[in-house]
Design a protein around this motif. Sequence first.
Motif, mmCIF file in Angstrom:
data_model
loop_
_atom_site.group_PDB
_atom_site.id
_atom_site.type_symbol
_atom_site.label_atom_id
_atom_site.label_comp_id
_atom_site.label_asym_id
_atom_site.label_seq_id
_atom_site.Cartn_x
_atom_site.Cartn_y
_atom_site.Cartn_z
ATOM 1 N N PRO A 1 0.862 -1.171 0.000
ATOM 2 C CA PRO A 1 0.000 0.000 0.000
ATOM 3 C C PRO A 1 0.898 1.219 0.000
ATOM 4 O O PRO A 1 1.645 1.429 0.936
ATOM 5 C CB PRO A 1 -0.758 -0.103 1.325
ATOM 6 C CG PRO A 1 -0.352 -1.417 1.919
ATOM 7 C CD PRO A 1 0.943 -1.796 1.300
ATOM 8 N N PHE A 2 0.910 2.000 -1.077
ATOM 9 C CA PHE A 2 1.946 3.018 -1.132
ATOM 10 C C PHE A 2 1.519 4.358 -0.574
ATOM 11 O O PHE A 2 2.340 5.215 -0.308
ATOM 12 C CB PHE A 2 2.530 3.159 -2.529
ATOM 13 C CG PHE A 2 1.677 3.792 -3.572
ATOM 14 C CD1 PHE A 2 0.980 2.987 -4.448
ATOM 15 C CD2 PHE A 2 1.609 5.157 -3.706
ATOM 16 C CE1 PHE A 2 0.220 3.556 -5.445
ATOM 17 C CE2 PHE A 2 0.858 5.725 -4.708
ATOM 18 C CZ PHE A 2 0.157 4.928 -5.573
ATOM 19 N N GLY A 3 0.237 4.541 -0.373
ATOM 20 C CA GLY A 3 -0.185 5.787 0.223
ATOM 21 C C GLY A 3 0.339 5.837 1.641
ATOM 22 O O GLY A 3 0.812 6.846 2.134
ATOM 23 N N ASN A 4 0.324 4.710 2.256
ATOM 24 C CA ASN A 4 0.649 4.641 3.671
ATOM 25 C C ASN A 4 0.958 3.168 3.902
ATOM 26 O O ASN A 4 0.174 2.320 3.528
ATOM 27 C CB ASN A 4 -0.624 5.118 4.395
ATOM 28 C CG ASN A 4 -0.773 4.540 5.764
ATOM 29 O OD1 ASN A 4 0.181 4.088 6.357
ATOM 30 N ND2 ASN A 4 -1.987 4.542 6.264
ATOM 31 N N PHE A 5 2.125 2.890 4.434
ATOM 32 C CA PHE A 5 2.480 1.478 4.576
ATOM 33 C C PHE A 5 1.690 0.829 5.691
ATOM 34 O O PHE A 5 2.193 0.497 6.747
ATOM 35 C CB PHE A 5 3.988 1.316 4.786
ATOM 36 C CG PHE A 5 4.749 1.588 3.548
ATOM 37 C CD1 PHE A 5 5.423 2.771 3.382
ATOM 38 C CD2 PHE A 5 4.750 0.673 2.519
ATOM 39 C CE1 PHE A 5 6.114 3.030 2.215
ATOM 40 C CE2 PHE A 5 5.442 0.928 1.340
ATOM 41 C CZ PHE A 5 6.121 2.121 1.185
ATOM 42 N N LYS B 1 -6.304 5.306 -2.516
ATOM 43 C CA LYS B 1 -6.294 6.548 -1.735
ATOM 44 C C LYS B 1 -5.409 7.627 -2.362
ATOM 45 O O LYS B 1 -5.694 8.796 -2.244
ATOM 46 C CB LYS B 1 -5.800 6.273 -0.315
ATOM 47 C CG LYS B 1 -6.834 5.577 0.538
ATOM 48 C CD LYS B 1 -6.329 5.487 1.954
ATOM 49 C CE LYS B 1 -7.236 4.625 2.808
ATOM 50 N NZ LYS B 1 -6.547 4.143 3.992
ATOM 51 N N SER B 2 -4.299 7.212 -2.972
ATOM 52 C CA SER B 2 -3.337 8.206 -3.447
ATOM 53 C C SER B 2 -3.730 8.734 -4.814
ATOM 54 O O SER B 2 -4.429 8.069 -5.576
ATOM 55 C CB SER B 2 -1.954 7.585 -3.559
ATOM 56 O OG SER B 2 -1.639 6.964 -2.358
ATOM 57 N N TYR B 3 -3.253 9.919 -5.096
ATOM 58 C CA TYR B 3 -3.443 10.448 -6.429
ATOM 59 C C TYR B 3 -2.139 11.059 -6.904
ATOM 60 O O TYR B 3 -1.563 11.870 -6.199
ATOM 61 C CB TYR B 3 -4.563 11.502 -6.452
ATOM 62 C CG TYR B 3 -5.020 11.711 -7.860
ATOM 63 C CD1 TYR B 3 -5.972 10.862 -8.420
ATOM 64 C CD2 TYR B 3 -4.437 12.690 -8.655
ATOM 65 C CE1 TYR B 3 -6.362 11.013 -9.735
ATOM 66 C CE2 TYR B 3 -4.815 12.842 -9.979
ATOM 67 C CZ TYR B 3 -5.777 12.003 -10.509
ATOM 68 O OH TYR B 3 -6.148 12.137 -11.818
ATOM 69 N N PRO B 4 -1.610 10.722 -8.059
ATOM 70 C CA PRO B 4 -2.161 9.739 -8.982
ATOM 71 C C PRO B 4 -2.186 8.345 -8.367
ATOM 72 O O PRO B 4 -1.426 8.050 -7.449
ATOM 73 C CB PRO B 4 -1.220 9.791 -10.177
ATOM 74 C CG PRO B 4 0.033 10.400 -9.683
ATOM 75 C CD PRO B 4 -0.315 11.263 -8.517
ATOM 76 N N HIS B 5 -3.070 7.520 -8.908
ATOM 77 C CA HIS B 5 -3.281 6.209 -8.290
ATOM 78 C C HIS B 5 -2.138 5.230 -8.536
ATOM 79 O O HIS B 5 -2.018 4.240 -7.827
ATOM 80 C CB HIS B 5 -4.574 5.590 -8.818
ATOM 81 C CG HIS B 5 -5.791 6.360 -8.415
ATOM 82 N ND1 HIS B 5 -6.172 6.489 -7.109
ATOM 83 C CD2 HIS B 5 -6.688 7.051 -9.139
ATOM 84 C CE1 HIS B 5 -7.263 7.231 -7.048
ATOM 85 N NE2 HIS B 5 -7.599 7.587 -8.263
ATOM 86 N N PHE B 6 -1.358 5.490 -9.573
ATOM 87 C CA PHE B 6 -0.320 4.522 -9.925
ATOM 88 C C PHE B 6 1.075 5.054 -9.624
ATOM 89 O O PHE B 6 1.329 6.251 -9.746
ATOM 90 C CB PHE B 6 -0.376 4.209 -11.420
ATOM 91 C CG PHE B 6 -1.581 3.392 -11.795
ATOM 92 C CD1 PHE B 6 -1.595 2.023 -11.595
ATOM 93 C CD2 PHE B 6 -2.694 3.994 -12.331
ATOM 94 C CE1 PHE B 6 -2.702 1.266 -11.922
ATOM 95 C CE2 PHE B 6 -3.808 3.251 -12.666
ATOM 96 C CZ PHE B 6 -3.804 1.886 -12.461
ATOM 97 N N ARG B 7 1.928 4.137 -9.263
ATOM 98 C CA ARG B 7 3.337 4.464 -9.104
ATOM 99 C C ARG B 7 4.138 3.269 -9.590
ATOM 100 O O ARG B 7 3.731 2.129 -9.384
ATOM 101 C CB ARG B 7 3.644 4.712 -7.627
ATOM 102 C CG ARG B 7 4.844 5.600 -7.425
ATOM 103 C CD ARG B 7 5.122 5.813 -5.968
ATOM 104 N NE ARG B 7 5.719 4.621 -5.377
ATOM 105 C CZ ARG B 7 6.016 4.506 -4.083
ATOM 106 N NH1 ARG B 7 5.721 5.473 -3.250
ATOM 107 N NH2 ARG B 7 6.575 3.414 -3.629
ATOM 108 N N ASN B 8 5.241 3.569 -10.247
ATOM 109 C CA ASN B 8 6.056 2.502 -10.797
ATOM 110 C C ASN B 8 7.359 2.444 -10.027
ATOM 111 O O ASN B 8 8.018 3.472 -9.885
ATOM 112 C CB ASN B 8 6.347 2.849 -12.260
ATOM 113 C CG ASN B 8 6.435 1.622 -13.108
ATOM 114 O OD1 ASN B 8 5.986 0.553 -12.706
ATOM 115 N ND2 ASN B 8 7.016 1.752 -14.270
ATOM 116 N N VAL B 9 7.730 1.304 -9.501
ATOM 117 C CA VAL B 9 9.034 1.241 -8.844
ATOM 118 C C VAL B 9 9.912 0.222 -9.569
ATOM 119 O O VAL B 9 9.448 -0.845 -9.970
ATOM 120 C CB VAL B 9 8.933 0.862 -7.337
ATOM 121 C CG1 VAL B 9 8.350 1.985 -6.526
ATOM 122 C CG2 VAL B 9 8.168 -0.416 -7.118
#
Length: 471
Positions: free
Chosen positions: A257-261, A309-317
Amino acid sequence: MKDTGTDQKVLDLEKEIASLRERVAELESQLDAKSGHPESGPVEKETNVDQILQANGLTNAEIKRFSRQLLIPEIAVEGQVALKNASVLIVGAGGLGSPSSLYLSAMGIGRIGLIDHDVVDISNIHRQVIHTESRVGVSKVESARNVNSLCKIDIYDTLLDSANAMEIVSGYDVVVDASDNPATRYLINDACVLLNKPLVSGSAVRLDGQLTTYNYNGGPCYRCMFPKPPPSNAVMNCSETGVLGIGMSSMIHNTIPFGNFNVFSKESNKKTIILVPGIIGCLEALEVVKIVTGSKANEPPNMLLFSYKSYPHFRNVKIRSRRKDCVVCGDSPTISELIDYPQFCGSGYNDKPTQWKILDGRSSQVTCREYGKIKAGRIPHVLIDVRDEAEFKIVSLPGSINIPLKNLSEDSPEIRNILTGDPVYTICKRGNYSQMAVVKLKEVYGVRDCFNIIGGLDGWSSEIDSTIPSY
Ligand SMILES: Nc1ncnc2c1ncn2[C@@H]1O[C@H](COP(=O)(O)OP(=O)(O)OP(=O)(O)O)[C@@H](O)[C@H]1O
Ligand SMILES: [Zn+2]
């Protein structure tokens, strides 16, 4: 007055149409003669035309059906033919498998293998969109056998395990992990590495999701990322707050969960909303298309993270490269055949929570029937429901007081007011967290007569009062 000129025009047109019809019939019978079906009726004639294989490898029916895709340069005829010749195994016909199988079969994958050992439950259909109300109780793979007559569906109404995985996986070009448990994830990974198959892996838990392609183009495998399974004995990992605290790498087994671990527990990982598996399942299908059509898929190796929850909704790691010391895909692998994955992970091929054993024996526990007698006999006591407020709102036992487990960790005057000195009983959904609550109530508040209700609300619903819904 009659318009004789117009009448004549209509007559002429009708004659022309009749003669054209005759000509079409003549041509059709010539076509029949050439294709060796002189007796065939009009319906079959149409089918035959549909089945004509063009030089490009597509039939007329395929050209009609996939015309919009054929116009896209990234797919075009070559891509469509590649999809047609491809075979994909999807493990799990649930939240992720529903959209991925629907899209892959609709868009022209030639053969799809669908494996699942479960039956459709009413609580599945809010997100497992391939299943409908009328299929409740039906095997999931049977229910998902669908739609596109141009796609061959092989169904396996069985559990994928070490005994059958090599044979099943070997029959497909690409594998989609749409399962929900670590034992199956390691099993699929190892089978894919041993058989050299790309693995598109997705997961969706609560409001978060993730997607990666493993064992592809020299990239890492699942074990390179996660050499060790998540802790099996959840109790060993209880954080001070009483909610499961799992390290980040373990969380990745299910999601980051990247918005909040956020920590999450095995009991709560079923809370997922429809769109998250829908989104991740569709992206799994997309990755398959890229692999099959030869577009660059997941290069360099990345993990796509989604958060509601986060915006933008996607993140690439960016993720690590292949591990030289990986036990299955490394330079000197020690795993050359499938192993016992439930043993390796300490949990079976499912995501069903196990019964925890925090409290030994019966000195601090009662059965639902025993508690039923206390309740019926109006014996003074306090009943504390330690589930989250959201769950408490779904259903609760009359007279119970909601104190979520996490609130029991610190001494609070409000809670002390509730603890009147009467015996305290704790309840949750299945009787796991309520065991932890007994420990907290004793440790933090010094409650001596404190008892867990074994089996929790689910037990109460099945043994005592079926009007309490199971959720
Ligand atoms: N080893 C396995 N072999 C076959 N099917 C599997 C295996 N492991 C998991 N699955 C299937 O993968 C699917 C995962 O989907 P999902 O988690 O959405 O469904 P679910 O388990 O029905 O959900 P819930 O946890 O709410 O009951 C399930 O249908 C499950 O039966
Ligand atoms: Zn590896």
